[in-house]
Design an enzyme around this catalytic site. Structure first.
Site, mmCIF file in Angstrom:
data_model
loop_
_atom_site.group_PDB
_atom_site.id
_atom_site.type_symbol
_atom_site.label_atom_id
_atom_site.label_comp_id
_atom_site.label_asym_id
_atom_site.label_seq_id
_atom_site.Cartn_x
_atom_site.Cartn_y
_atom_site.Cartn_z
ATOM 1 N N HIS A 134 -2.502 1.691 37.671
ATOM 2 C CA HIS A 134 -1.967 2.926 38.045
ATOM 3 C C HIS A 134 -2.427 4.137 37.002
ATOM 4 O O HIS A 134 -2.020 4.215 36.120
ATOM 5 C CB HIS A 134 -0.384 2.775 38.210
ATOM 6 C CG HIS A 134 0.395 3.961 38.637
ATOM 7 N ND1 HIS A 134 1.766 4.280 37.990
ATOM 8 C CD2 HIS A 134 0.313 4.480 39.583
ATOM 9 C CE1 HIS A 134 2.126 5.217 38.727
ATOM 10 N NE2 HIS A 134 1.467 5.418 39.703
ATOM 11 N N HIS B 60 -1.415 14.068 38.221
ATOM 12 C CA HIS B 60 -0.113 13.798 39.018
ATOM 13 C C HIS B 60 0.711 14.948 39.293
ATOM 14 O O HIS B 60 1.058 14.950 40.565
ATOM 15 C CB HIS B 60 0.542 12.308 38.239
ATOM 16 C CG HIS B 60 1.674 11.952 39.032
ATOM 17 N ND1 HIS B 60 2.887 12.667 38.924
ATOM 18 C CD2 HIS B 60 1.973 10.837 39.975
ATOM 19 C CE1 HIS B 60 3.942 11.950 39.432
ATOM 20 N NE2 HIS B 60 3.297 11.083 40.188
#
Length: 291
Positions: A39, A81
């Site tokens: 991730h 992100h």
């Protein structure tokens, strides 16, 4: 991916040889453990969404990495992100009068000046926010696979087409990449639907936990339904698998973000196809003791 989206909405065979193998459902009749996906790269061990995190995943032998893509003020795609640069860079120090420091308000050159590693630890001081070109080049260098998230598409009209064009220019839309090495996902169903309409050969994933009654609609444009681990059960995973996706295979489930051994074993027991994790070494060891 972000936990706030939950309400709104195998172990990998690793290294170069793993990239030559078909997806779990393609190997009918063979029991497989869930694929392990790093991730934002191996983000518990290196700064998230950086080339260092890709390198760390490769060092661990992890064949899949996940990232997040957004767009700068001058139209470049960068890997980060948050929609703000504040949490993972020194933007406040460099540009103190530019609050709230949104990615979309900074040029590529300005972002390239930022330190995206010191927040994580002094060993990573000077690490940069990569462009998408830089990121896919590094993933390619390591012979890895990419789970690419189009982040906040409502902020960036046309980002789906732009992302696909860049992937095509970088060689990521040829037959081999489409078959084995690329998935594009988003929390936005409209964005996933757009990717599928623009390039039907691309494997796609919807991030969230749709109601079971809505799964037939998602199966028309999404090869995966990818929910938070806290929102699923064995029954839900089975319900998703019962549908055939746009490429003629059962819809898959990659669940996120699992960072401990007990949870990894639990969701593996539900039959998920992939586990997205900040700690790919921990999850792999839980699923394959003594690896």
């Amino acid at each position: 991916m972000h936990a706030r989206a939950v309400a709104a909405t195998t172990t990998a065979l690793l290294g170069t040889a793993a990239l030559l193998l078909p997806a779990p459902h393609a190997r009918a009749g063979i029991a497989t453990r869930p694929t392990v996906i790093a991730h934002r790269g191996a983000s518990a061990l290196a700064p998230e969404n950086t080339l260092a995190a890709v390198d760390k995943a490769a060092e661990l032998g992890i064949g899949w990495v996940e990232n997040d893509v957004q767009r700068t003020r001058d139209g470049a795609l960068v890997v980060i992100h948050d929609d703000s640069l504040r949490r993972t860079t020194n933007v406040e120090e460099m540009f103190p009068n530019r609050a709230p420091w949104k990615v979309k308000d900074f040029t590529t050159a300005e972002i390239a000046r930022l330190d995206a590693g010191s927040w994580f630890g002094p060993a990573y001081a000077g690490t940069r926010v990569p462009t998408l070109e830089q990121y896919v080049d590094r993933v390619e260098r390591h012979h890895q696979r990419l789970l690419l998230e189009i982040k906040n598409p409502e902020l960036y009209p046309g980002i789906e087409l732009q992302t696909l064009k860049l992937l095509g220019n970088e060689g990521w839309l040829d037959r081999r990449h489409l078959a084995e090495r690329l998935i594009v996902q988003s929390f936005s169903a409209d964005s996933v639907r757009t990717v599928h309409a623009l390039k039907p050969g691309v494997k796609t994933g919807f991030l969230g936990t749709p109601a079971m009654a809505d799964l037939p609609g998602y199966a028309e444009f999404a090869d995966q339904v990818n929910p938070s681990y806290s929102s699923i059960s064995r029954g839900y995973v089975s319900a998703v698998h019962a549908f055939t996706g746009p490429h003629g295979r059962p819809v898959e489930v990659f669940t996120w973000t699992v960072n401990d051994a007990d949870t990894a074993r639990a969701v593996a027991g539900y039959g998920v196809d992939g586990i997205i994790t900040n700690k790919p070494d921990v999850v792999r060891e839980a699923l394959t003791p003594g690896f």
